[in-house]
Scaffold this motif. Structure first.
Motif, PDB file in Angstrom:
ATOM      1  N   ASN A   1       0.823  -1.214   0.000  1.00 45.12           N
ATOM      2  CA  ASN A   1       0.000   0.000   0.000  1.00 45.12           C
ATOM      3  C   ASN A   1       0.858   1.266   0.000  1.00 45.12           C
TER       4      ASN A   1
ATOM      5  N   MET B   1      -1.219  -2.303  -4.980  1.00 43.99           N
ATOM      6  CA  MET B   1      -2.423  -3.123  -4.889  1.00 43.99           C
ATOM      7  C   MET B   1      -3.460  -2.568  -5.864  1.00 43.99           C
ATOM      8  N   LYS B   2      -3.908  -3.418  -6.780  1.00 47.81           N
ATOM      9  CA  LYS B   2      -4.815  -2.973  -7.838  1.00 47.81           C
ATOM     10  C   LYS B   2      -5.955  -3.978  -8.013  1.00 47.81           C
ATOM     11  N   ASP B   3      -7.071  -3.479  -8.529  1.00 44.22           N
ATOM     12  CA  ASP B   3      -8.171  -4.354  -8.926  1.00 44.22           C
ATOM     13  C   ASP B   3      -7.821  -4.943 -10.276  1.00 44.22           C
ATOM     14  N   LYS B   4      -7.886  -6.273 -10.362  1.00 45.38           N
ATOM     15  CA  LYS B   4      -7.538  -6.973 -11.599  1.00 45.38           C
ATOM     16  C   LYS B   4      -8.620  -8.000 -11.895  1.00 45.38           C
TER      17      LYS B   4
ATOM     18  N   ARG C   1      -8.336  -8.494  -6.176  1.00 44.94           N
ATOM     19  CA  ARG C   1      -7.405  -7.427  -5.801  1.00 44.94           C
ATOM     20  C   ARG C   1      -6.048  -8.088  -5.604  1.00 44.94           C
TER      21      ARG C   1
END
Length: 145
Positions: A90, A95-98, A106
């Motif tokens: 973070n 950290m990403k939405d995939k 996530r």
């Protein structure tokens, strides 16, 4: 910027105690094909990074014991940091939405950062493609002189 995480060599790694520049690469998961290749590439080139004056650390959300087993299984020469709480993930906004197999998840966006001795980010790569990435990072470092 500072952080502390478990390291495969034992104990805790503290960024504030590092006295040399750092290549910090974030990868999604131990023992997956792309992540294994990426770690093997950085491991193969590790002596050249050290010769250039840089430390190299890999980091993912895997647990410390998983990292230790992964490092041993593939004879990795660089150390790994365990960030299961996503604290450092973070901090670096990786950290990403995939989407995985058509489902939203996530996870870590494969990313690499170069930090100078003062812990400033001097270069970053996001949405990294594994092929030749470690070589690209090494070439960038060499270009700094």
């Amino acid at each position: 910027m500072d952080f502390s995480l478990p390291i495969t060599s034992g104990g805790e790694f503290k960024l504030s105690e590092l006295t040399k520049p750092l290549v910090l690469f974030f990868y999604p998961r131990d023992n997956t094909p792309g992540c294994t290749v990426e770690n093997q590439d950085f491991s193969r080139l590790y002596p050249e990074f050290i010769k250039a004056g840089y430390e190299v650390l890999g980091i993912s959300r895997d647990k410390h014991i998983t990292h230790c087993n992964f490092q041993k299984k593939h004879a990795l020469t660089h150390q790994l940091l365990a960030d299961p709480e996503e604290t450092v993930c973070n901090l670096f906004n990786v950290m990403k939405d995939k989407t995985m197999y058509g489902k939203p998840v996530r996870g870590i966006e494969r990313s690499t950062f170069i930090l100078d001795k003062e812990k400033n980010i001097i270069k970053e790569w996001r949405k990294v493609t594994v092929d030749n990435h470690a070589e690209e990072v090494l070439e960038f470092i060499k270009s700094l002189g």
